[in-house]
Design an enzyme around this catalytic site. Structure first.
Site, mmCIF file in Angstrom:
data_model
loop_
_atom_site.group_PDB
_atom_site.id
_atom_site.type_symbol
_atom_site.label_atom_id
_atom_site.label_comp_id
_atom_site.label_asym_id
_atom_site.label_seq_id
_atom_site.Cartn_x
_atom_site.Cartn_y
_atom_site.Cartn_z
ATOM 1 N N LYS A 35 0.841 -1.204 0.000
ATOM 2 C CA LYS A 35 0.000 0.000 0.000
ATOM 3 C C LYS A 35 0.877 1.257 0.000
ATOM 4 O O LYS A 35 2.087 1.173 0.250
ATOM 5 C CB LYS A 35 -0.913 -0.016 1.228
ATOM 6 C CG LYS A 35 -0.155 0.043 2.553
ATOM 7 C CD LYS A 35 -1.094 -0.172 3.744
ATOM 8 C CE LYS A 35 -0.319 -0.145 5.045
ATOM 9 N NZ LYS A 35 -1.178 -0.514 6.199
ATOM 10 N N TYR A 256 16.649 29.122 10.015
ATOM 11 C CA TYR A 256 15.439 29.830 10.440
ATOM 12 C C TYR A 256 15.246 29.726 11.954
ATOM 13 O O TYR A 256 15.459 28.656 12.535
ATOM 14 C CB TYR A 256 14.208 29.220 9.767
ATOM 15 C CG TYR A 256 14.072 29.558 8.306
ATOM 16 C CD1 TYR A 256 13.835 30.870 7.894
ATOM 17 C CD2 TYR A 256 14.156 28.563 7.342
ATOM 18 C CE1 TYR A 256 13.697 31.174 6.536
ATOM 19 C CE2 TYR A 256 14.009 28.854 5.992
ATOM 20 C CZ TYR A 256 13.791 30.159 5.595
ATOM 21 O OH TYR A 256 13.647 30.463 4.279
HETATM 22 C C1 LIG Z 1 -0.445 -1.577 6.835
HETATM 23 C C2 LIG Z 1 -1.052 -2.832 7.347
HETATM 24 C C3 LIG Z 1 -0.259 -3.968 7.585
HETATM 25 C C4 LIG Z 1 1.241 -3.946 7.502
HETATM 26 O O1 LIG Z 1 1.731 -3.450 8.712
HETATM 27 P P1 LIG Z 1 3.300 -3.355 9.028
HETATM 28 O O2 LIG Z 1 3.372 -2.845 10.413
HETATM 29 O O3 LIG Z 1 3.844 -2.389 8.031
HETATM 30 O O4 LIG Z 1 3.853 -4.706 8.836
HETATM 31 C C5 LIG Z 1 -0.896 -5.135 7.967
HETATM 32 N N1 LIG Z 1 -2.234 -5.180 8.124
HETATM 33 C C6 LIG Z 1 -3.011 -4.103 7.937
HETATM 34 C C7 LIG Z 1 -4.479 -4.204 8.157
HETATM 35 C C8 LIG Z 1 -2.459 -2.898 7.553
HETATM 36 O O5 LIG Z 1 -3.238 -1.824 7.378
#
Ligand SMILES: *Cc1c(COP(=O)(O)O)cnc(C)c1O
Length: 363
Positions: A35, A256
């Protein structure tokens, strides 16, 4: 010459990290979570690295799922938030996606869609995170309705643990999950583990696991185990160069807000990397940075296009000296922790304007 900043994505490291996830998973299938543009690494690049080895993929958007299929891949693809409107279902069917079903509206859409080709689904259980999923009052009715839909083939039970990366672990929500699913859901396959759960509680992995951050070489729990200790290799290296040098005397400030003031003579290097490249603006003075492979520290406020670092102990460093912001030699987890965030956020925030170079997998 373009501005010297670049991100290097090491496809071999990504494959290596996937293999570690696979080993941990034992008999379970490991679906690579890709994702958010593969956590900022580029979905196409993740598919190049993992296409022929991953048991499946997990992502959020139909557009991402389309890209996976267009890549010629036929493994299962989980939609972690399922679908959002009835029109999505035609594509779920056409692309043979596996949606997470987490609310009644989705069940109703499935009932009304009359799909011709069966699909698999994940039924999401709320075991205490109170984000998505059916609780103990609603689970059995949801499962019964799904079972009555002819186009629903395999139902897998899914949940997500809120503290798998902390000492608290998964035992309380796992008990809740078992309690909710024990009678009506008996015998169904399970999908329970993100990276932290897979690494710490592999015995609770179930039949499908869904590692994300570990594939990209970040530790899901850097306070407990470093990525290196877990055998993970960094995939993204963000690097740049020093483009300016300043000599400070006691009382001179940097950047800054003049938030850093020298208490004696100092040499300061100015690096072509700022928050518009994805470097966290809230990284304070002291955040680690590598100059020519040697450790130094960020000084003062990060600006949009530049940040400053300490060269006082590095007399050989000057304009053109290479700098690593995170990655090879400097774990993103350390930079993230200094900046009060997690490596996930650093990776996802890599800006479009940063050119990406691929280190190809030695397949
Ligand atoms: C993003 C996600 C994962 C992966 O999690 P990590 O901590 O990156 O391994 C697994 N399950 C769900 C439902 C997620 O949204």
């Amino acid at each position: 010459m373009p501005r010297p900043i670049r991100a290097t994505i090491d496809l071999e490291a990504l494959r290596h990290n996937y293999r570690i996830a696979r080993q941990k998973a034992g008999q379970a299938r490991a679906y690579a979570v890709v994702k958010a543009n593969a956590y900022g690494h580029g979905l196409d690049r993740a598919l190049q690295a993992l296409g022929d080895v991953a048991d499946g993929f997990a992502l959020l958007d139909l557009a991402e799922a389309r890209e996976v299929r267009a890549f010629g891949l036929h493994q299962p693809i989980v939609l972690l938030e399922g679908f959002f409107e009835p029109a999505d279902l035609a594509e779920v069917e056409r692309l043979q996606l596996t949606p997470a079903i987490h609310n009644k509206a989705q069940i109703k859409m499935l009932e009304q869609a009359r799909l011709e080709t069966p699909i698999d689904v994940l039924l999401k259980v709320n075991s205490g995170m109170n984000r998505l999923g059916f609780d103990g009052e609603r689970f059995e009715a949801a499962l019964a309705r799904l079972r009555a839909i002819p186009a629903v083939r395999q139902i897998t039970l899914m949940t997500h643990f809120p503290r798998a990366d902390e000492p608290a672990g998964i035992s309380a929500p796992l008990t809740t999950f078992k309690h909710i699913t024990a009678s009506a859901g008996a015998g169904l396959p399970l999908c329970l583990a993100n990276s932290a759960t897979l690494l710490r509680f592999p015995e609770a992995a179930g039949q499908i696991v869904r590692p994300g951050i570990m594939l990209y070489g970040g530790s899901p729990m850097p306070e407990l185990h470093s990525a290196e200790k877990l055998g993970l290799k960094p995939v993204m290296t963000l690097s740049s160069e020093i483009i300016g040098v300043q000599q400070l005397k006691a009382g001179d400030a940097v950047g800054y807000g003049a938030t850093f003031v020298a208490d004696g003579a100092m040499r300061v290097g100015v690096v072509a990397c700022g928050y518009a490249d994805g470097y966290p603006r809230h990284a304070p003075t002291g955040t680690p940075i590598l100059v020519n492979g040697r450790r130094s520290r960020v000084l003062g406020r990060v600006s949009m296009d530049m940040l400053a670092c300490d060269l006082t102990h590095l007399p050989e460093a000057g304009v053109g000296t290479p700098v690593t912001l995170w990655g090879d030699g400097l774990p993103a987890d350390e930079v993230a922790s200094a900046a009060g965030t997690i490596s996930y956020e650093l990776f996802c925030a890599l800006a479009r304007r940063v050119p990406v170079q691929i280190r190809r997998a030695r397949i």
